[in-house]
Scaffold this motif. Structure first.
Motif, PDB file in Angstrom:
ATOM      1  N   VAL A 171       0.948  -1.323  -0.091  1.00  0.00           N
ATOM      2  CA  VAL A 171      -0.173  -0.154  -0.146  1.00  0.00           C
ATOM      3  C   VAL A 171       0.785   1.320   0.103  1.00  0.00           C
ATOM      4  CG1 VAL A 171      -1.809   1.319   1.299  1.00  0.00           C
ATOM      5  CG2 VAL A 171      -1.902  -1.086   1.179  1.00  0.00           C
ATOM      6  N   SER A 172       0.787   2.084  -0.947  1.00  0.00           N
ATOM      7  CA  SER A 172       1.462   3.432  -1.028  1.00  0.00           C
ATOM      8  C   SER A 172       1.360   4.298  -0.147  1.00  0.00           C
ATOM      9  CB  SER A 172       1.528   3.938  -2.632  1.00  0.00           C
ATOM     10  OG  SER A 172       0.203   4.448  -2.719  1.00  0.00           O
ATOM     11  N   PHE A 173       1.920   5.391   0.030  1.00  0.00           N
ATOM     12  CA  PHE A 173       1.552   6.572   1.034  1.00  0.00           C
ATOM     13  C   PHE A 173       0.210   7.142   0.355  1.00  0.00           C
ATOM     14  CE2 PHE A 173       5.897   5.781   2.746  1.00  0.00           C
ATOM     15  CZ  PHE A 173       5.497   6.105   4.308  1.00  0.00           C
ATOM     16  N   ALA A 174       0.088   7.446  -0.643  1.00  0.00           N
ATOM     17  CA  ALA A 174      -0.957   7.966  -1.458  1.00  0.00           C
ATOM     18  C   ALA A 174      -2.509   7.170  -1.044  1.00  0.00           C
ATOM     19  CB  ALA A 174      -0.993   8.274  -2.945  1.00  0.00           C
ATOM     20  N   GLU A 175      -2.276   6.031  -1.280  1.00  0.00           N
ATOM     21  CA  GLU A 175      -3.409   5.013  -1.069  1.00  0.00           C
ATOM     22  C   GLU A 175      -3.759   4.914   0.366  1.00  0.00           C
ATOM     23  OE1 GLU A 175      -2.791   1.702  -4.542  1.00  0.00           O
ATOM     24  OE2 GLU A 175      -1.564   1.549  -2.661  1.00  0.00           O
ATOM     25  N   ALA A 176      -2.724   4.948   1.350  1.00  0.00           N
ATOM     26  CA  ALA A 176      -3.017   5.012   2.721  1.00  0.00           C
ATOM     27  C   ALA A 176      -3.603   6.275   3.127  1.00  0.00           C
ATOM     28  CB  ALA A 176      -1.510   4.612   3.542  1.00  0.00           C
ATOM     29  N   MET A 211      -7.961  -0.837   3.475  1.00  0.00           N
ATOM     30  CA  MET A 211      -6.430  -1.002   3.610  1.00  0.00           C
ATOM     31  C   MET A 211      -6.269  -2.514   2.977  1.00  0.00           C
ATOM     32  SD  MET A 211      -4.000   1.101   5.847  1.00  0.00           S
ATOM     33  CE  MET A 211      -3.789   2.757   5.917  1.00  0.00           C
ATOM     34  N   LYS A 212      -7.146  -3.354   3.486  1.00  0.00           N
ATOM     35  CA  LYS A 212      -6.874  -4.856   3.454  1.00  0.00           C
ATOM     36  C   LYS A 212      -7.219  -4.827   1.580  1.00  0.00           C
ATOM     37  CE  LYS A 212     -10.370  -7.470   4.039  1.00  0.00           C
ATOM     38  NZ  LYS A 212     -11.499  -8.293   4.672  1.00  0.00           N
ATOM     39  N   TYR A 213      -8.203  -4.515   1.248  1.00  0.00           N
ATOM     40  CA  TYR A 213      -8.691  -4.737  -0.302  1.00  0.00           C
ATOM     41  C   TYR A 213      -7.579  -3.851  -1.121  1.00  0.00           C
ATOM     42  CZ  TYR A 213     -13.127  -6.577   1.352  1.00  0.00           C
ATOM     43  OH  TYR A 213     -14.103  -7.523   1.871  1.00  0.00           O
ATOM     44  N   MET A 214      -6.877  -2.822  -0.475  1.00  0.00           N
ATOM     45  CA  MET A 214      -6.113  -2.168  -1.463  1.00  0.00           C
ATOM     46  C   MET A 214      -4.700  -2.956  -1.571  1.00  0.00           C
ATOM     47  SD  MET A 214      -6.186   1.836  -0.061  1.00  0.00           S
ATOM     48  CE  MET A 214      -7.274   3.113  -0.755  1.00  0.00           C
ATOM     49  N   ALA A 215      -4.356  -3.533  -0.481  1.00  0.00           N
ATOM     50  CA  ALA A 215      -3.044  -4.357  -0.297  1.00  0.00           C
ATOM     51  C   ALA A 215      -3.298  -5.704  -1.176  1.00  0.00           C
ATOM     52  CB  ALA A 215      -2.910  -4.913   1.024  1.00  0.00           C
ATOM     53  N   SER A 216      -4.620  -6.196  -1.561  1.00  0.00           N
ATOM     54  CA  SER A 216      -4.746  -7.475  -2.124  1.00  0.00           C
ATOM     55  C   SER A 216      -4.964  -6.969  -3.720  1.00  0.00           C
ATOM     56  CB  SER A 216      -5.970  -8.198  -1.840  1.00  0.00           C
ATOM     57  OG  SER A 216      -7.121  -7.417  -2.041  1.00  0.00           O
ATOM     58  N   GLY A 217      -5.185  -5.712  -3.935  1.00  0.00           N
ATOM     59  CA  GLY A 217      -5.307  -5.362  -5.290  1.00  0.00           C
ATOM     60  C   GLY A 217      -6.624  -5.173  -5.749  1.00  0.00           C
ATOM     61  N   ASP A 218      -7.735  -5.673  -4.658  1.00  0.00           N
ATOM     62  CA  ASP A 218      -9.139  -5.561  -5.314  1.00  0.00           C
ATOM     63  C   ASP A 218      -9.884  -4.479  -5.169  1.00  0.00           C
ATOM     64  OD1 ASP A 218      -9.536  -8.608  -5.611  1.00  0.00           O
ATOM     65  OD2 ASP A 218      -9.537  -8.504  -3.328  1.00  0.00           O
ATOM     66  N   LEU A 219      -9.218  -3.382  -4.436  1.00  0.00           N
ATOM     67  CA  LEU A 219      -9.422  -1.925  -4.537  1.00  0.00           C
ATOM     68  C   LEU A 219      -8.620  -1.011  -4.960  1.00  0.00           C
ATOM     69  CD1 LEU A 219     -11.686   0.143  -3.601  1.00  0.00           C
ATOM     70  CD2 LEU A 219     -10.741   0.101  -1.399  1.00  0.00           C
ATOM     71  N   THR A 220      -8.923  -0.414  -6.065  1.00  0.00           N
ATOM     72  CA  THR A 220      -7.814   0.492  -6.648  1.00  0.00           C
ATOM     73  C   THR A 220      -8.636   1.607  -7.135  1.00  0.00           C
ATOM     74  OG1 THR A 220      -8.191  -0.380  -9.058  1.00  0.00           O
ATOM     75  CG2 THR A 220      -6.507  -1.290  -7.817  1.00  0.00           C
TER      76      THR A 220
END
Length: 226
Positions: free
Chosen positions: A31-36, A184-193
């Motif tokens: 997870v990038s800082f921007a995504e976080a 963040m869980k979904y961001m880390a898995s790539g399911d949420l972009t």
């Protein structure tokens, strides 16, 4: 009651900030800082509204507005196993809404009047959207409208469906640490972009004007430094 920077105390745009350990959340790998940053703001608010609405697998969920908040709310509702119906006036983002899992997309939530939606999340809040959500959400008790958007701070609603349909209208502000962790869980898995537009710290004033004008793409994230 906890004090949130940017809401109750100043300091949200400072180079450094002092917070309690209890308020911290670990960033998952990938997870990038921007995504976080988006997860702890838009993600928390969007997913917090789903939690307020009790969104779970098998439900029919209406999403009003597919902008910085709605894009996350719609996707996470789908990932929770709900059937998602998106109302968005900007047809340019309809394909993205469908790609995110929406089963139907239209300009107005009123077009889903026959679908008996269990919950409607209004991420827009332009007065008429609130009224239409209360009219459309399912009757016979249990239908719930969650108000998040503040496009306009006043709305004229029809209390007939509210009372006779035993519907609920509830407000939702922010969310919990659990809502952020889910995002963040979904961001880390790539399911949420989600679509994120990064701007420099000096461009914050211009970014706010984009929000006022409605021209911002996705969620704006300001970089303090590279």
């Amino acid at each position: 009651m906890a004090e949130f920077m940017g809401y109750m105390v100043n300091g949200a745009w400072e180079d450094r900030a002092e917070v309690s350990v209890e308020a911290l959340i670990p960033m998952p790998e990938g997870v990038s800082f921007a995504e976080a940053a988006a997860a702890t703001d838009a993600g928390m608010t969007s997913v917090g509204a789903l939690t307020t609405g009790g969104v779970e697998a098998g439900m029919k969920v209406g999403i009003i507005g597919f902008g910085g908040l709605g894009q996350i709310g719609a996707r996470v509702a789908h990932l929770r196993g709900a059937k998602v119906y998106v109302a968005e006036i900007n047809e340019k983002v309809w394909d993205r809404a469908r790609e995110g899992g929406a089963v139907k997309v239209a300009k107005s939530i009123a077009e889903f009047a026959d679908d008996e939606l269990d919950v409607i999340i209004d991420y827009a809040g332009f007065g008429v959207t609130t009224k239409e959500a209360l009219d459309v959400v399912k009757w016979s008790g249990g239908g719930r409208v969650v108000q998040v958007g503040m496009g306009k701070l006043e709305a004229t609603i029809d209390i007939y469906p509210l009372i006779l349909g035993r519907k609920e209208l509830v407000g939702s502000q922010g969310g919990s640490k659990e809502d952020i962790l889910e995002t963040m869980k979904y961001m880390a898995s790539g399911d949420l972009t989600p679509v994120i537009s990064e701007i420099d710290f000096e461009e914050i004033a211009d970014g706010i004007q984009q929000l006022i004008d409605g021209t911002a793409q996705g969620r704006l994230v300001a970089k303090v430094a590279d």
